[in-house]
Scaffold this motif. Structure first.
Motif, short mmCIF file in Angstrom:
data_model
loop_
_atom_site.label_atom_id
_atom_site.label_comp_id
_atom_site.label_asym_id
_atom_site.label_seq_id
_atom_site.Cartn_x
_atom_site.Cartn_y
_atom_site.Cartn_z
N SER A 145 46.89 -17.81 -25.66
CA SER A 145 46.60 -19.04 -26.38
C SER A 145 45.31 -19.68 -25.89
O SER A 145 44.79 -19.36 -24.81
N GLU A 146 44.81 -20.64 -26.70
CA GLU A 146 43.66 -21.42 -26.26
C GLU A 146 43.99 -22.21 -25.00
O GLU A 146 43.14 -22.37 -24.11
N ALA A 147 45.21 -22.69 -24.90
CA ALA A 147 45.62 -23.44 -23.71
C ALA A 147 45.54 -22.57 -22.47
O ALA A 147 45.13 -23.04 -21.40
N ALA A 148 45.93 -21.29 -22.59
CA ALA A 148 45.86 -20.38 -21.44
C ALA A 148 44.41 -20.16 -21.03
O ALA A 148 44.08 -20.13 -19.83
N ALA A 149 43.52 -19.99 -22.01
CA ALA A 149 42.10 -19.79 -21.71
C ALA A 149 41.52 -21.03 -21.01
O ALA A 149 40.77 -20.91 -20.03
N ARG A 150 41.88 -22.20 -21.49
CA ARG A 150 41.39 -23.43 -20.85
C ARG A 150 41.95 -23.57 -19.43
O ARG A 150 41.25 -24.00 -18.51
#
Length: 294
Positions: A194-199
């Motif tokens: 997810s984008e949250a994991a990348a952030r």
């Protein structure tokens, strides 16, 4: 390029001492950097949660497959090997109390001589996380605080102990010993899609291991990691990148991984490796193709 091996949970042998030690010792003899253990504290029958890495959303493994606790398993392998790195992929952070987890990770890292690397994620099976006492909806915020707390526990040597006041955890005068090997913090990589994991990887991770991403989605995730790292005042080059492939395709994927700035390929057995001997044969062939074996 470093090459890591996913312990073959699909073969159902990870709970057998001689079999799992055979895999680890063979990987070490061949020159692989590390082995990686997966986690499911409990598997729920007929889960309503969607498995994000299969087209039909179903976990493609039997419910009664042995999933040994990854840290207990890695501790066993640490005692039976000399140099082999020990990793998870993925440790489900919401399943763990950070005070207890910090102690377990520091102990394993200390006793193994600094061979531990953790890839942690938030998990996808809501029923599993809730069974372990986690809050599925707030697991991202809890995970961020847990990571900060564990690092402060490892770093604190104050005679007065650590004082920590967070949204979810608070403590005064806390002492947590032993510390990880050689005064370091255990490397904590972030795994996910997810984008949250990348952030999260950009803000807090020592590394990023994207799962189930390819093409433009992978490129976008890597860009997001690096942008977030810069925004957090970090050097994006300090965030290691680990990509995945199968053992038979490792040699073909190495140039691709290097072009994306990867430090490591974590390799799983192919669908043809349906026995332990076949998996070990794939390990041997891979080591030859990527230049690990002489």
């Amino acid at each position: 390029m470093k090459y890591s091996v996913v312990l073959p949970v699909n073969l159902g042998v990870l709970g057998e001492p001689s079999d799992v030690l055979r895999v680890a010792r063979h990987a070490e003899e061949l020159g692989f950097e590390s082995v990686s253990a997966v986690e499911h504290a409990v598997v729920i029958s007929d889960t309503e949660s969607r498995y994000p890495y299969a087209p039909d959303g179903r976990l493609p493994l039997p419910n009664d497959l042995p999933y040994p606790d990854p840290l207990e398993l890695l501790a066993y392998l640490a005692a039976g090997t000399d140099r082999l790195g020990l990793s998870t992929g993925v440790l489900v952070l919401p399943n763990h109390n950070p005070f207890v987890l910090a102690k377990r990770l520091a102990t394993l890292d200390r006793l193994s001589g600094g061979r531990l690397r953790i890839c942690a994620g938030l998990g996808w099976m809501r029923e599993e996380i809730e069974a372990c006492g986690g809050d599925f909806a707030r697991r991202g915020k809890v995970a961020d605080e847990s990571i900060r707390l564990m690092r402060e526990l490892w770093a604190s040597t104050s005679p007065e102990g650590l004082s920590f006041q967070g949204e979810f955890y608070a403590v005064e005068g806390a002492h947590s010993y032993p510390k990880p090997h050689a005064g370091r913090a255990v490397p904590l990589h972030i795994g996910g899609h997810s984008e949250a994991a990348a952030r999260r990887a950009g803000r807090l991770g020592d590394g990023f291991q994207p799962l189930g991403l390819a093409g433009d989605e992978l490129t976008a995730a890597l860009t997001l990691v690096r942008e977030t790292a810069r925004e957090a005042g970090r050097d994006p080059g300090d965030v290691e990148l680990t990509l995945g492939a199968t053992l038979p395709r490792a040699a073909d994927r190495t140039e691709w991984a290097e072009s994306l700035g990867a430090d490591r390929l974590v390799l799983s057995g192919s669908r043809h490796a349906t026995s332990l001997d076949a998996f070990l044969d794939e390990l041997t062939a891979c080591a030859v193709k990527v230049g690990l074996s002489r």
